[in-house]
Design an enzyme around this catalytic site. Structure first.
Site, mmCIF file in Angstrom:
data_model
loop_
_atom_site.group_PDB
_atom_site.id
_atom_site.type_symbol
_atom_site.label_atom_id
_atom_site.label_comp_id
_atom_site.label_asym_id
_atom_site.label_seq_id
_atom_site.Cartn_x
_atom_site.Cartn_y
_atom_site.Cartn_z
ATOM 1 C CG HIS A 155 -6.399 5.785 -0.440
ATOM 2 N ND1 HIS A 155 -6.926 4.565 -0.666
ATOM 3 C CD2 HIS A 155 -7.098 6.604 -0.423
ATOM 4 C CE1 HIS A 155 -8.193 4.668 -0.827
ATOM 5 N NE2 HIS A 155 -8.434 6.004 -0.523
ATOM 6 C CD1 TRP A 156 -2.714 8.283 6.273
ATOM 7 C CD2 TRP A 156 -1.742 6.788 4.829
ATOM 8 N NE1 TRP A 156 -2.157 7.074 6.915
ATOM 9 C CE2 TRP A 156 -1.428 6.446 5.898
ATOM 10 C CE3 TRP A 156 -1.220 6.134 3.697
ATOM 11 C CZ2 TRP A 156 -0.822 5.117 6.495
ATOM 12 C CZ3 TRP A 156 -0.684 5.028 3.907
ATOM 13 C CH2 TRP A 156 -0.489 4.434 4.972
#
Length: 160
Positions: free
Chosen positions: A120-121
């Site tokens: 996840h960013w």
């Protein structure tokens, strides 16, 4: 004496920090986008508000597939996450006019990943002067806006 209240942090402070499942798998599968603060979905990825944000508008972009290795993303997952990262920055700019952004990810627990098995960013809007003494001295982040208000403001920008 002035008091600053952050009641939503108590759940995090008192809660178990070892996850029993994967929020990036469970929340989109539940089908309650508003309740989970999911802002947008594509065929392979989604954008979701961070419920323990560094700043108002702090969101995350993740693939739907449970994958922890960056090099394991297929081309469509890369395309969808990149498109959502771009849409996320544009939505936050339109809704809140930040002075800048931190965009990035932590790969592996030793690098700071709280959920290392699902990529996840983070997209964190930044404003001049948004840091103060509270995180250092009080170990508390003060946010001027509720998650519900932030969600409503950003959701409009993702659907526009």
């Amino acid at each position: 004496m002035e008091r600053l209240w952050t009641p939503w942090r108590m759940e995090y402070i008192q809660g178990a920090h070892e996850a029993t499942g994967c929020i990036f798998c469970e929340l989109p599968a539940a089908g309650d986008d508003e309740g989970a603060y999911i802002l947008a979905r594509t065929g392979r990825a989604f954008a979701i508000l961070n419920t323990y944000p560094y700043n108002p508008g702090h969101l995350m972009v993740a693939p739907f597939r449970h994958v922890g290795d960056l090099e394991a993303l297929d081309p469509q997952e890369w395309t969808d996450t990149a498109a959502l990262l771009r849409r996320s920055v544009a939505a936050i700019k339109a809704a809140a006019d930040p002075a800048g952004f931190n965009v990035g990810m932590n790969l592996g627990r030793v690098a700071g990943a709280g959920i290392p098995d699902h990529l996840h960013w983070h997209v964190v809007p930044r404003w001049n002067g948004d840091t103060n003494f509270m995180p250092v001295v009080g170990a508390t982040r003060v946010l001027p806006e509720s998650l519900d208000d932030t969600y409503k403001k950003l959701k409009l920008r993702f659907t526009a």
